[in-house]
Design an enzyme around this catalytic site. Structure first.
Site, PDB file in Angstrom:
ATOM      1  N   TYR A 149     -12.882 -11.471  -8.455  1.00 41.97           N
ATOM      2  CA  TYR A 149     -10.860 -11.136  -7.801  1.00 41.97           C
ATOM      3  C   TYR A 149     -11.182 -12.002  -6.301  1.00 41.97           C
ATOM      4  O   TYR A 149     -12.034 -12.651  -5.506  1.00 41.97           O
ATOM      5  CB  TYR A 149     -11.526  -9.860  -6.839  1.00 41.97           C
ATOM      6  CG  TYR A 149     -11.360  -8.990  -8.118  1.00 41.97           C
ATOM      7  CD1 TYR A 149     -11.741  -8.609  -9.244  1.00 41.97           C
ATOM      8  CD2 TYR A 149     -11.738  -7.456  -7.533  1.00 41.97           C
ATOM      9  CE1 TYR A 149     -11.224  -7.786 -10.134  1.00 41.97           C
ATOM     10  CE2 TYR A 149     -12.276  -6.799  -8.060  1.00 41.97           C
ATOM     11  CZ  TYR A 149     -12.025  -6.222  -9.526  1.00 41.97           C
ATOM     12  OH  TYR A 149     -12.238  -6.143 -10.173  1.00 41.97           O
ATOM     13  N   PHE A 155      -8.189   1.307 -12.267  1.00 46.20           N
ATOM     14  CA  PHE A 155      -6.429   1.143 -12.574  1.00 46.20           C
ATOM     15  C   PHE A 155      -6.196   2.709 -12.740  1.00 46.20           C
ATOM     16  O   PHE A 155      -5.320   3.300 -13.386  1.00 46.20           O
ATOM     17  CB  PHE A 155      -5.735   0.835 -13.530  1.00 46.20           C
ATOM     18  CG  PHE A 155      -5.437  -0.527 -14.020  1.00 46.20           C
ATOM     19  CD1 PHE A 155      -6.035  -0.991 -13.019  1.00 46.20           C
ATOM     20  CD2 PHE A 155      -5.455  -1.201 -15.163  1.00 46.20           C
ATOM     21  CE1 PHE A 155      -5.602  -2.779 -12.819  1.00 46.20           C
ATOM     22  CE2 PHE A 155      -5.770  -2.353 -15.666  1.00 46.20           C
ATOM     23  CZ  PHE A 155      -5.467  -3.270 -14.151  1.00 46.20           C
ATOM     24  N   PRO A 156      -6.684   3.096 -11.260  1.00 49.25           N
ATOM     25  CA  PRO A 156      -6.629   4.727 -11.437  1.00 49.25           C
ATOM     26  C   PRO A 156      -5.326   5.344 -10.920  1.00 49.25           C
ATOM     27  O   PRO A 156      -4.427   6.493 -10.981  1.00 49.25           O
ATOM     28  CB  PRO A 156      -7.864   5.372 -10.033  1.00 49.25           C
ATOM     29  CG  PRO A 156      -7.229   4.511  -9.544  1.00 49.25           C
ATOM     30  CD  PRO A 156      -7.843   3.319  -9.922  1.00 49.25           C
ATOM     31  N   LEU A 157      -4.562   4.422 -10.386  1.00 52.69           N
ATOM     32  CA  LEU A 157      -2.766   4.996 -10.961  1.00 52.69           C
ATOM     33  C   LEU A 157      -1.490   4.135 -11.259  1.00 52.69           C
ATOM     34  O   LEU A 157      -0.558   3.422 -11.415  1.00 52.69           O
ATOM     35  CB  LEU A 157      -2.543   4.363  -8.741  1.00 52.69           C
ATOM     36  CG  LEU A 157      -3.111   5.409  -7.756  1.00 52.69           C
ATOM     37  CD1 LEU A 157      -2.367   4.542  -6.177  1.00 52.69           C
ATOM     38  CD2 LEU A 157      -2.658   6.573  -8.286  1.00 52.69           C
ATOM     39  N   GLY A 158      -2.493   3.608 -12.731  1.00 52.98           N
ATOM     40  CA  GLY A 158      -1.693   3.060 -13.676  1.00 52.98           C
ATOM     41  C   GLY A 158      -2.113   1.563 -13.763  1.00 52.98           C
ATOM     42  O   GLY A 158      -1.503   0.572 -14.465  1.00 52.98           O
ATOM     43  N   GLY A 159      -1.760   0.645 -11.944  1.00 55.71           N
ATOM     44  CA  GLY A 159      -2.491  -1.204 -12.324  1.00 55.71           C
ATOM     45  C   GLY A 159      -0.508  -1.508 -12.170  1.00 55.71           C
ATOM     46  O   GLY A 159      -1.208  -2.569 -12.560  1.00 55.71           O
TER      47      GLY A 159
END
Length: 289
Positions: free
Chosen positions: A65, A217-221
């Site tokens: 990252y 991606f818990p919020l869709g990424g």
């Protein structure tokens, strides 16, 4: 809502690490996405210090990252902001890709695992990694691909004491069973969120086995809109935002669910953590089912 609301109930990772089920993903600290222009490193360090202040004790990261120019790196920010680490802080990282100097990459092999683990040890400034995920494939699950050689190499490093716990990422039930035949698996990290629920059976298997399920991606990424209007309606009833409703839904989906929303903003971090204080009603669950 109180932005310092107590995070959701704890999960015993691997039976010995107590973690709040609402954690933090570090991917967006160096840049806004997987690769991109560098963000201000001091802002990243401020976000990390606030993470700990809010009672979050799970940080999900990776040595790869980093900003496009490689100058700002998530692991370095974590070390600079938080080392020596709080005794209850759990840092999860992942390996599975080898990046070349020109920015290209290739899938890692079993022979790459030691170097990748040692890079994470050095960049985080620790002698043992709390949790290491083997990530396979890229954005789609590589059905039929064996992970035995790579996971076996990580299992050997665990036996050496360089790794405390092992996880797997971007997998199906076949990979799950293959890995568990080699060494204990304490966490699975797959693409799962309000608008993407294909892995519900794997989530249930994890829950039944006492294994954490931790969506990336818990919020869709940022790939498409995950709110079809239902999250907005539920959020309004709680005086919350749709993002908070999406996180509350995730946490309510299973006691094995861990959420690791990422951000480079203190304000968004506080918004995310406050979602741990939302208790969905039967009406909410019926609408979001």
């Amino acid at each position: 809502m109180d932005s310092s609301a107590t995070p959701s109930p704890e999960f015993r990772l691997g039976g010995d690490l107590s973690i709040n089920r609402l954690g933090f993903g570090a991917m967006r600290l160096p840049c806004n996405g997987f690769r991109g222009p560098a963000r201000d490193p001091e802002t990243g360090r401020a976000v990390l210090r606030r993470v700990v202040e809010l009672g979050v004790n799970l940080i999900d990261t990776a040595d790869f990252y980093q900003s496009s120019d490689g100058v700002v790196r998530a692991n370095a920010l974590i070390r600079e902001a938080l080392h020596p680490y709080p005794s209850n802080l759990v840092i999860a990282t992942k390996v599975g890709v080898v990046f070349n100097p020109d920015g290209s990459h290739r899938p890692a092999t079993g022979g790459d695992m030691r170097k990748l683990v040692e890079e994470n040890l050095a960049s985080l400034g620790v002698n043992r990694l709390d949790l290491v995920y083997l990530r396979i494939g890229e954005m789609t699950v590589p059905h039929g691909e064996s992970l035995a050689e790579r996971f076996g190499a990580l299992a050997a490093l665990r036996e050496e004491g360089l790794i405390r716990h092992l996880g797997i990422s971007n997998v199906d039930i076949g990979h799950f069973n293959e890995a568990r035949a080699i060494a204990p698996v304490v966490a699975v990290q797959n693409n799962f969120h309000f608008a993407r629920r294909e892995d519900r059976s794997l989530l249930q298997t994890c829950e039944e086995s006492g294994i954490a399920f931790c969506p990336f991606f818990p919020l869709g990424g940022g790939v498409g809109e995950i709110d079809d209007g239902r999250l907005t309606r539920v959020a309004k009833r709680h005086g919350a935002t749709p993002v908070q409703a999406a996180l509350a839904w995730l946490l309510a989906s299973s006691p094995a669910m861990l959420a690791i929303p990422g951000t480079g903003s203190v304000r968004h971090l506080e918004e995310n953590v406050a979602a741990g204080g939302i208790r969905l009603t039967e009406e909410d669950h019926a609408e979001l089912a």
